[in-house]
Every structure is written in C-alpha cells, then in structure tokens.
Design an enzyme around this catalytic site. Structure first.
Site, PDB file in Angstrom:
ATOM      1  N   HIS A 324       0.972  -1.067   0.103  1.00  0.00           N
ATOM      2  CA  HIS A 324       0.114   0.022   0.102  1.00  0.00           C
ATOM      3  C   HIS A 324       0.988   1.119  -0.114  1.00  0.00           C
ATOM      4  CE1 HIS A 324      -3.375  -2.583   0.913  1.00  0.00           C
ATOM      5  NE2 HIS A 324      -4.256  -1.664   0.732  1.00  0.00           N
ATOM      6  N   GLY A 325       2.164   1.212   0.405  1.00  0.00           N
ATOM      7  CA  GLY A 325       2.847   2.426   0.716  1.00  0.00           C
ATOM      8  C   GLY A 325       4.244   2.227   1.083  1.00  0.00           C
TER       9      GLY A 325
END
Length: 480
Positions: A324-325
């Site tokens: 996700h990041g």
C-alpha cells in the site's frame, strides 16, 4: 484523466461510439489505444514501463508454455519476477529503503549519506504489475494457457477501467473475455450504468465531501480534539476511504459492463463483518485473494501447524501493508491486521462456543453478532488511524489520544465545534451502511421494477447534483 473529471467524460463519449461500431478484433485495438491514451494522459513517459511489463510477460508466458524443461521454465518465470518486481521496487521503494538504511547506520554511529533520487511513483504501478505478474505465474503453474495474440494480452494488462486502481484481475477471468467476441447487451448496460451511478455517489457525495474534514483533522501530528469527539474524524476517514475506493471499483465495473466485460466484485459490505478473516474476504477482494494465492498458500498456508500459520499470516499482511505504501506506518498497519488475523484464528473455537451459547438465549445470537460487528469495526478504524497518519510518530500520538478519549467515553465530549461534523459524518455513514446492506441488489439492477429503477436513478442524481463535490480530490488508491 480521472473518472470524476470532464476530460474523462469527453474521452468516454469518443471511445464508446468507436468501440461499438467495430467488430471484435478492432474493438480490442480501439480499447488498447484508448487505454494507452488514458494512462499516458497522466505522464506519457511511464507508458514505457507499462509496455515493458507487457512485452516481458508475454514473451515469458510463451516460452514457459512451449518448454518441457523445468530449468527453462523457471528461468523465464524468474525473468518475469525480476522485471516486474524490480520496476516496482525501484520506483516505489528505492527512497524508502535508502532513507531507512541511512537512519539505521546513523543509529549505529556510522555517518553515511545514503543516496536518494527524486523518483516519481508511476500511477497504478502496483495494480498492473500484480495483474501482469499473475499471468506468468499461472502459465508456469499450468493453470491457464498463454495469450494467443500480443495485442490481446496488452489489452488484458492495460484495460483502462481498472488499470490504475483495480480490481486486480486474473488471466483466467479477464483474458478469455478479451479474446472472445462481445456484443452490446441492454441488460448489461443497465446494470453497468447503475453501478456507475452508485460509484459516483460514493465518490462525489461521500468520499469527496468527507475529504476536507479528514485532511484538516490529520494535517498535524495530533487530532483536533482530545476527547471522544476525535472518533468522529476516524469514522470520517473510514467512510471516506470506503466511498473512494469502492466507488472507483463500482465505476470501473460499470464501464466494463457497458463494454461487455465482467470484472470481479472488489467489495462486499466490509464494515458489516464480525472478524478480521471475513473483513479480508470483503475488502479489496482482488488484492487479498492475490496475496492468499501467490504468497500465503506458497508459504505453507495453514498446513503446518499453528505457529507456522501465524508466521505466514504476519508475513502476508506485512507485505500487504508495504504494497500500500513505502512507509513504516503502512508496515505497522499490515502487521496490525496480521496480528488481528492470528488472534482471531487462535480464539475461533472459543468464539464459536459463545455463538452457540448465545443461540440458546432469546435474541442472543443477533445481539452477540451485532456486538462483534461493532467491536471489529472499531478495531478496523484503529487500523485506518495508522494508515491515514502516514508516519509512525504521528500515528503514535494520535493513537495515544484515541486511547485517552476511549477511557473517558462516559464523559460527554465537547460537541461545540465538531457538532456539525458529527451530523455530516453520521448522515454519510448512514449512506455507507445502506449501500453495504443492499450491495448485492445493485448487481442485478435490471431485475428491479421500472418504478424502482427510476426512483433509484433519480435519488442518485439528486444526491450527486445537490451534495456532490465536483473537481474534488483524486482517488486515494492512485498513490498505490
């Protein structure tokens, strides 16, 4: 070019007539060109990455399928893995790991200036990388045949409705639809338009109206209020990210239905579930099933005892968080969900016993299940607090505030300034729960009576025109 822009509306008005005027092969060419225009509108330079991934995986898929040598097959699978994960790793994680290594060395007393680059994150690279990579893995495992034509495979990788934010499709599902002739279906078009209307309500009315409140609340290292009112902002982000992401999925699936494609369902009422296992079967289903099939099960799944299962759950969710990041807060968020999954698995027999005992009491089972839904929703919100904070330091401060506010829940909060926020969040949250409660009905919109269809469309248009935020923020998951 995003779904909630005038440019995209003009784009669709050009693509749809051209598409339906063509036969199958030319339909695919129209969609392929449209997909590259759609992606290149953001930054044409990164079309080279998309094309590189497409060429490498197409060639690797052919070589793997045509060879009987395990060594050759593994060699081409490795080439696909290195190319896809190498591009993803460099563009998404280089600075993160370089900075983390520099801080670690500084902590050890070594003054090292770790080189950093101004690396731009290509939009949607995590989505199309996983989609393309799953094709070569499936061909290697002999679960799907190779693509017959290069341009068909290129369209499978770059199909514009779901290119930059999913759902992450599998070759067994989407590729045969690309290779098969398609004709216009009024029934599918009606269902598609209904899904698009629902998606725009979620995005323009729910997500974009909550976005300014969420951005203001989380712009500092602490939440605006130190009492129970701080939960309002956490609820606001929970509803925003659901409306934003599921709204994108609905619009993508709706456009695809109009074009004659059927994309997988990506959300199934995730805030109405009672445990973490069910949550990941209802939230971002395409990613959670990808991680299950290509990571959790190859690691051993639940086949080698409890402790190995817990390890596999933690490793899978850690990498899911990192997907996700590029930040430690996302890693912590993934580990948090891995811990929830492990704890739930450990106490599943006890929870089943409680459920069986509750069934013996009048209204016992509905009350028990309602309680578990409420409790788990708040655990999910704690996860969203970590996710939205973006940095460990801010997440720690905000989490401490939430713990303090929760300890004084019996004390009435200061509802002065946040009262108007509370009303808005409760109203939009009610829409979210309504859409989740009736989520399956929208999948068969064409079966509704005409009067009900007209009422639903009218209500959607009224919500969009009266409460929608036009020209608002881009979709949250574009950054992943």
């Amino acid at each position: 070019m995003i779904f909630n822009s005038l440019v995209f509306f003009v784009f669709l008005c050009i693509v749809l007539p051209l598409y339906f005027l063509c036969r199958h092969r030319w339909q695919n060419h129209v969609l392929l060109v449209a997909s590259y225009v759609f992606y290149g509108w953001w930054d044409y330079r990164f079309l080279s990455l998309l094309f590189l991934s497409t060429v490498v995986d197409y060639v690797c898929g052919l070589r793997i399928s045509r060879s009987d040598s395990d060594t050759v097959r593994r060699r081409y699978l490795l080439l696909s893995l290195i190319t896809n994960l190498g591009c993803l790793g460099f563009f998404k994680y280089y600075n993160f790991f370089a900075e983390s290594a520099g801080r670690l060395l500084e902590g050890l007393g070594l003054a090292v200036d770790a080189p950093t680059l101004n690396v731009i994150l290509p939009v949607g690279i995590s989505f199309y990388t996983f989609q393309s990579l799953s094709y070569t893995i499936d061909v290697y495992c002999r679960q799907c045949p190779p693509a017959k034509h290069f341009f068909d495979f290129a369209l499978y990788v770059s199909f514009f409705p779901q290119l930059v934010a999913g759902p992450i499709e599998r070759s067994l599902h989407l590729l045969p639809q690309v290779e098969s002739p398609r004709t216009f279906s009024a029934q599918a078009a009606v269902d598609g338009i209904a899904l698009m209307a629902l998606g725009y309500v979620k995005k323009l009315v729910i997500a974009d109206r909550l976005a300014p409140l969420v951005d203001t609340a989380f712009q500092g290292s602490s939440l605006p209020y130190a009492d129970a009112g701080s939960w309002i902002f956490i609820y606001a982000f929970a509803f925003q990210i659901y409306g934003d992401f599921s709204g994108y999925s609905d619009i993508a699936r709706g456009i695809s239905k109009v074009l004659g494609f059927d994309l997988m369902v990506n959300f199934r009422a995730p805030y109405l579930v009672s445990n973490p296992s069910a949550f990941w079967q209802h939230w971002h289903i395409s990613l959670s099933s990808w991680l299950r099939d290509y990571l959790y099960i190859p690691l051993g799944g639940n086949r080698h005892g409890d402790w190995i299962t817990y390890r596999n759950l933690m490793a899978t969710m850690l990498l899911g968080g990192l997907w996700h990041g590029a930040g430690w807060a996302f890693v912590i968020w993934g580990l948090f969900h891995g811990l929830l999954l492990s704890i739930h698995r450990r106490f599943t027999p006890l929870l089943k016993q409680i459920d069986e005992q509750a069934a013996k009491v009048p209204l016992g089972r509905p009350l028990w299940r309602g309680l578990t839904v409420v409790v788990f929703f708040h655990l999910t919100c704690i996860g969203w607090l970590i996710f939205r904070a973006g940095a460990i330091e801010a997440a720690a401060v905000q989490f401490h505030m939430v713990l303090n506010s929760t300890s004084v829940l019996l004390t009435p909060p200061n509802w002065g300034p946040p009262l108007q926020y509370a009303r808005m969040v409760l109203f939009l949250g009610g829409l979210v729960l309504l859409f989740q409660w009736k989520h399956e009905a929208f999948e068969r919109f064409h079966t509704w009576p005409l009067g009900r269809q007209v009422f639903a469309f009218t209500a959607a248009l009224l919500l969009i025109t009266s409460l929608g935020i036009f020209g608002g923020s881009q979709f949250i998951y574009f950054q992943f």
